[in-house]
Enzyme design. Structure first.
Site, PDB file in Angstrom:
ATOM      1  N   ASP A   2       0.842  -1.190   0.000  1.00  0.00           N
ATOM      2  CA  ASP A   2       0.000   0.000   0.000  1.00  0.00           C
ATOM      3  C   ASP A   2       0.881   1.245   0.000  1.00  0.00           C
ATOM      4  O   ASP A   2       1.955   1.232  -0.610  1.00  0.00           O
ATOM      5  CB  ASP A   2      -0.925  -0.050   1.227  1.00  0.00           C
ATOM      6  N   HIS A  77      -3.767   5.884   3.668  1.00  0.00           N
ATOM      7  CA  HIS A  77      -4.455   4.695   3.163  1.00  0.00           C
ATOM      8  C   HIS A  77      -3.798   3.401   3.665  1.00  0.00           C
ATOM      9  O   HIS A  77      -4.469   2.490   4.159  1.00  0.00           O
ATOM     10  CB  HIS A  77      -4.458   4.740   1.632  1.00  0.00           C
ATOM     11  N   SER A 410     -11.268  -0.943  -0.435  1.00  0.00           N
ATOM     12  CA  SER A 410      -9.942  -0.917   0.222  1.00  0.00           C
ATOM     13  C   SER A 410     -10.071  -1.211   1.704  1.00  0.00           C
ATOM     14  O   SER A 410      -9.142  -1.737   2.322  1.00  0.00           O
ATOM     15  CB  SER A 410      -9.287   0.451   0.042  1.00  0.00           C
TER      16      SER A 410
END
Length: 632
Positions: A2, A77, A410
């Site tokens: 990520d 994220h 996600s």
């Protein structure tokens, strides 16, 4: 894999963590703002990859914005997904006081290895991703969580980097979990459709963030929002003017008149060209607006906007606000504080944005595989990402937080990654296919009120396997599935042959010389998946499956069928008897079409039951016109 990790987050403390396993081969790669001390008994590995990114997108200069040439996360994220999968317990976690409580990841005692392959300016390099797969496999990971993917149209499995890298990982016994994409509710939008990965759809949870809007006539409507303060204004802006208010059909960048917007609450209506409230909020903020009401398709996911209190409503509420404003010369609107409410909304539902099947690349492979929570998920965050998003906000307004509420596949992907880690701990000898089977065959089709799960959409509808695969994940039942539909690498190679790929491409994928002796497309429907999808049923077809008994040695399972509409289904044999010497048994399923016209997809189920376990797989069939009947 990520955008990296914020190692100081409380989610990544190593209290109560075991010693790093001797088999671990990973490293803690240093870089800007990140050294070996940032790894511990929780974060046991960290690498970062930028060579491929710079070759593809140009030189990355971390001094141009908030980014670190290291495993440190500037976006948030990667920190969010990592803590969702395996974060430790954090008391009194919240996002600006909302969703307060005990936060923890799906597998809080699992070790974490971080592979930073995506960067704040946007983009992830294929070369970096493939290198990360190779390193993770060498390092000795057990599960790879991948909350990213390419956009449509899908590349072939022998060209797509995620498909290639995940194939190599699965061949080494590593489970790979991927997000299904956020292009729903439209059909054939699901991504990451390789049969060897677990593809995860997003569902809602029973936590809501209601915010009240009170008008000058004392009428109050309640809808979702994320506002950290209350406010009122007698200046409500519409692009169609009503005194102090304006309503805008669209609030795309550059469309608002700053002179008219300044100091006002703006109502924007979602349009075909503007689905995102985030764009509208930024436009209102840049134009000097003080609040946003965004009228949109009914969904439960909410967004937070820096600098502008924001509430989302459906079109009916938006229209009622418009009616009020048309009837009043000086309309007034007041936002209340957002509250956290648990247990007052039906869940789970499949999220509006969650990408839907069937797979546009291989429709005989049911995708997504499973649904998991992906709406309004609270998890750790990178505090510096706030700075990236608030360049037009007064510095003393910028909220500092280490947790954030986010929505997307996600977010659902690492939920399944954590569950896979738990299953691997309980069943260390199970293959990735067996673990996927256990998750799919034990999934739930009901919400918390025992009603069929609904899929958000336009309009909402009863959910089907193209929305949620096998259903909504039930981790406890997955521990003891009874039977599993297992596969080996050779099965995936035969699948690639049936897809029509040439020997050299498959050999590169398989990392071994491979010759396809049989390229019959019949194997596409006979791949031993925990589902059966027949994209083109003419008169009849027979497919085979094999199940492996992982429950008590002596077990007898009986078949039960819910046939898809327009079909008759026969299972042979209808009883499976397992003992110490018979652990694997095959069966055949024959579908007969009762339709003589072109049909749509219809859905059913096949159950194997022994009085304790219920092993269910979805049946998906589409009838097509047979040449014989077309001629007559």
């Amino acid at each position: 894999m990520d955008t990296g990790i914020w190692p100081e987050s409380e989610s990544f403390k190593d209290e109560n963590m075991g010693e790093i396993p001797p088999r671990w081969n990973g490293i803690c790669q240093e870089g800007e703002g990140f050294n070996r001390s940032n790894c511990n008994r929780k974060i046991i590995g960290a690498r970062w990859y930028v060579k491929g990114y710079e070759a593809e997108f140009g030189k990355l200069n971390s001094s141009d914005g908030v980014e670190f040439l290291s495993p440190r996360d500037a976006v948030g994220h990667g920190t969010h997904t990592s803590s969702t999968a395996a974060g430790g317990m954090v008391k009194d976690a919240s996002f600006l006081g909302l969703a307060q409580g005990l936060a923890r990841g799906g597998a809080p005692l699992a070790w974490l290895a971080i592979y930073k392959i995506c960067w704040a300016p946007g983009g992830c390099s294929s070369a970096d991703l493939l290198a990360a797969f190779d390193d993770a496999t060498f390092d000795g990971v057990d599960v790879i969580s991948l909350s990213l993917g390419s956009s449509l149209p899908l590349s072939t499995y022998v060209d797509d980097i995620i498909s290639i890298g995940s194939f190599h990982a699965v061949a080494k016994g590593i489970s790979v979990v991927c997000s299904a994409g956020n292009s729903g509710p439209y059909p054939q939008t699901v991504i990451n459709t390789a049969p060897w990965v677990i593809t995860v759809a997003a569902s809602t949870i029973d936590r809501a963030f209601p915010t009240a809007i009170t008008m000058g006539n004392n009428q109050t409507v309640v809808f979702s929002g994320l506002t950290s303060s209350s406010m009122s204004s007698n200046s409500i802006l519409l692009c169609k003017g009503f005194g102090y208010i304006m309503v805008c059909i669209s609030c795309e960048s550059g469309t608002l008149n700053a002179t008219l917007v300044r100091g006002k609450i703006v109502i924007c209506f979602q349009s075909q060209f503007q689905r995102s409230a985030a764009t509208a909020a930024r436009t209102v903020l840049d134009s000097g607006g003080v609040g946003l009401i965004f009228a949109k398709f009914p969904t439960k996911d909410v967004h937070f906007s820096f600098g502008v209190p924001y509430i989302q409503v459906d079109f009916a509420i938006g229209t009622s606000l418009l009616t009020y404003m048309e009837a009043n010369r000086n309309p007034i609107v007041k936002f209340s504080f957002t509250k956290t409410v648990i247990g007052q909304q039906i869940s789970p539902e499949v999220a509006f944005f969650s990408s839907r099947g069937p797979s546009s690349l291989s429709p005989s492979v049911l995708k997504p595989d499973i649904a998991a929570p992906g709406v309004n998920i609270l998890a750790s965050w990178s505090p510096v990402s706030n700075l990236e998003q608030t360049d037009h906000v007064t510095p003393n307004y910028i909220p500092q937080f280490n947790f954030k509420v986010e929505s997307g596949t996600s977010m659902s992907c690492p939920h399944i990654s954590g569950i896979v880690a738990l299953l691997k701990a309980i069943h260390p000898t199970w293959s990735p296919a067996a673990i996927k089977s256990a998750i799919v065959t034990t999934a739930s089709l009901k919400d918390e009120y025992a009603q069929s799960i609904v899929a958000e959409g336009a309009p909402h509808k009863q959910a089907d396997p193209f929305d949620y695969g096998g259903g909504h994940v039930d981790p406890n039942k997955a521990m003891d599935p009874g039977l599993v539909y297992d596969m080996e690498v050779s099965d995936y190679v035969r699948f690639l042959c049936a897809m029509g790929y040439n020997n050299s491409a498959i050999s590169l994928m398989n990392r071994a010389s491979t010759t396809c002796n049989d390229k019959s497309t019949k194997f596409l429907v006979n791949l031993n998946l925990p589902s059966i999808t027949i994209p083109e049923l003419k008169k009849s077809i027979t497919v085979s499956r094999q199940v492996t008994n992982v429950s008590p040695m002596n077990s007898v399972y009986t078949a039960r069928v819910q046939a898809p509409a327009g079909t008759t289904v026969r299972v042979e044999p209808s009883t499976l008897t397992f003992n110490s010497t018979r652990k694997k048994l095959k069966f055949k399923v024959t579908f007969y079409s009762r339709l003589r016209v072109q049909g749509r997809y219809s859905f059913g189920n096949l159950f194997w039951e022994d009085g304790i376990h219920v092993v269910r797989i979805p049946l998906i069939v589409r009838t097509i016109i047979d040449e014989f009947y077309a001629e007559t």
